[in-house]
Scaffold this motif. Structure first.
Motif, mmCIF file in Angstrom:
data_model
loop_
_atom_site.group_PDB
_atom_site.id
_atom_site.type_symbol
_atom_site.label_atom_id
_atom_site.label_comp_id
_atom_site.label_asym_id
_atom_site.label_seq_id
_atom_site.Cartn_x
_atom_site.Cartn_y
_atom_site.Cartn_z
ATOM 1 N N HIS A 19 -55.074 58.040 61.235
ATOM 2 C CA HIS A 19 -56.058 58.852 61.959
ATOM 3 C C HIS A 19 -57.351 58.054 62.124
ATOM 4 C CE1 HIS A 19 -58.475 62.270 63.256
ATOM 5 N NE2 HIS A 19 -59.330 62.002 62.271
ATOM 6 N N TRP A 20 -58.084 57.893 61.017
ATOM 7 C CA TRP A 20 -59.373 57.208 61.052
ATOM 8 C C TRP A 20 -59.169 55.702 61.237
ATOM 9 C CZ3 TRP A 20 -64.182 57.947 62.044
ATOM 10 C CH2 TRP A 20 -65.181 57.103 61.547
ATOM 11 N N GLU A 32 -52.128 60.914 63.937
ATOM 12 C CA GLU A 32 -52.556 62.311 63.984
ATOM 13 C C GLU A 32 -53.931 62.377 64.657
ATOM 14 O OE1 GLU A 32 -52.428 64.095 60.111
ATOM 15 O OE2 GLU A 32 -50.315 63.568 59.804
ATOM 16 N N ALA A 33 -53.965 62.874 65.873
ATOM 17 C CA ALA A 33 -55.243 63.019 66.564
ATOM 18 C C ALA A 33 -56.132 64.020 65.833
ATOM 19 C CB ALA A 33 -55.020 63.450 68.006
ATOM 20 N N THR A 34 -55.508 65.049 65.285
ATOM 21 C CA THR A 34 -56.172 66.033 64.436
ATOM 22 C C THR A 34 -55.437 66.051 63.107
ATOM 23 O OG1 THR A 34 -56.765 67.403 66.348
ATOM 24 C CG2 THR A 34 -56.830 68.453 64.170
ATOM 25 N N LEU A 35 -56.165 65.941 62.003
ATOM 26 C CA LEU A 35 -55.525 65.910 60.689
ATOM 27 C C LEU A 35 -54.778 67.210 60.427
ATOM 28 C CD1 LEU A 35 -58.316 64.179 58.582
ATOM 29 C CD2 LEU A 35 -56.140 63.208 59.306
ATOM 30 N N LEU A 36 -53.563 67.086 59.918
ATOM 31 C CA LEU A 36 -52.674 68.226 59.731
ATOM 32 C C LEU A 36 -52.630 68.721 58.292
ATOM 33 C CD1 LEU A 36 -49.668 66.982 61.893
ATOM 34 C CD2 LEU A 36 -51.430 68.637 62.542
ATOM 35 N N VAL A 41 -51.242 73.325 60.104
ATOM 36 C CA VAL A 41 -52.070 72.659 59.100
ATOM 37 C C VAL A 41 -51.849 73.337 57.748
ATOM 38 C CG1 VAL A 41 -54.409 72.031 58.404
ATOM 39 C CG2 VAL A 41 -53.798 72.054 60.834
#
Length: 243
Positions: A54-55, A78-82, A190
């Motif tokens: 991600h980062w 992961e564009a958005t953390l899950l 999530v």
């Protein structure tokens, strides 16, 4: 057995280092943390690794592509953390309905991977999780475990002032496929394993204590201590050459 190494975290407590370096690539004694993990799990018998990113993901992706283990590593962005459980669920097919190892790859460790796998294979009937435990020098900052005489986890004491002991959760697990079913039953993308799933398995978790090194390098003092304390072991790469 396959393994998921969770490596998507931002590492905010290590700023400003992690403003420009992904936490999993922070160096310990001149080597990126992730390289220790890859050597450890593959030498311990893991067949294939999934790494979530991600980062600063392009840095991680480029580093993995240059690794001698590259052909045994899959990556998922992961564009958005899950959350830890959400990552497991999103990649359910990758685990092939088999037991699998999951680890937070922001700890520096040299635990016995093959020994943990063997312990899981011999776990008591009805158990669905095997968890790595370690002795911490700061119990109030960790999740402290309470075990019975068979090393089954009976209770967690999460970052309390006076925990009953110093045996802590090492954030390394082997899960049976039924754990993914439990994640799916929440019907949310999530999910956090440590708060929403694992506590439901009390009485069905085997704890295996490591006698090796294990430290979260999540803050500057822990990173400093890891750099001064850790004793590197020689590992053989996939072609058999010492690294």
């Amino acid at each position: 057995m396959r393994a998921l190494l969770l490596a998507a975290g931002i590492g905010s407590r290590l700023r400003p280092i992690t403003d420009t370096v992904p936490k999993c690539l922070v160096q310990i004694q001149g080597r990126p943390l992730l390289d220790y993990w890859l050597d450890l799990v593959f030498q311990g018998g893991i067949e294939r690794v999934l790494l979530n990113t991600h980062w600063l993901a392009p840095q991680v992706q480029a580093h993995v592509m240059a690794s001698p283990w590259a052909n045994r590593i899959d990556q998922v962005y992961e564009a958005t953390l899950l959350g830890t459980g959400g990552t497991v669920l999103a990649n359910r097919d990758w685990f092939q309905n088999q037991s699998f190892l999951l680890a937070h790859a922001d700890n520096l460790t040299d635990f016995d991977v093959a020994g943990l796998i063997a312990a899981h294979e011999g776990k008591p009937a009805g158990h669905a999780i095997t968890m790595l435990g370690f002795r911490t020098d700061d119990p109030s900052s960790c999740g402290i475990l309470e075990l019975d005489r068979q090393n089954t986890v009976l209770a967690f004491h999460e970052k309390v002032a006076n925990p009953p002991g110093n045996l802590a959760n090492g954030a390394v697990y082997i899960f049976e496929p039924e754990v993914i079913d439990a994640i799916a039953a929440l019907e949310r993308p999530v999910v956090d394993l440590s708060t929403e799933i694992i506590p439901n398995y009390l009485g069905r978790i085997l704890c295996v204590e490591t006698d090796g090194y294990h430290r979260d390098i999540g803050n500057p003092e822990s990173l400093r201590r890891a750099n001064s304390e850790f004793k590197q072991k020689p590992f053989k790469g996939p072609a058999g050459a010492l690294r």
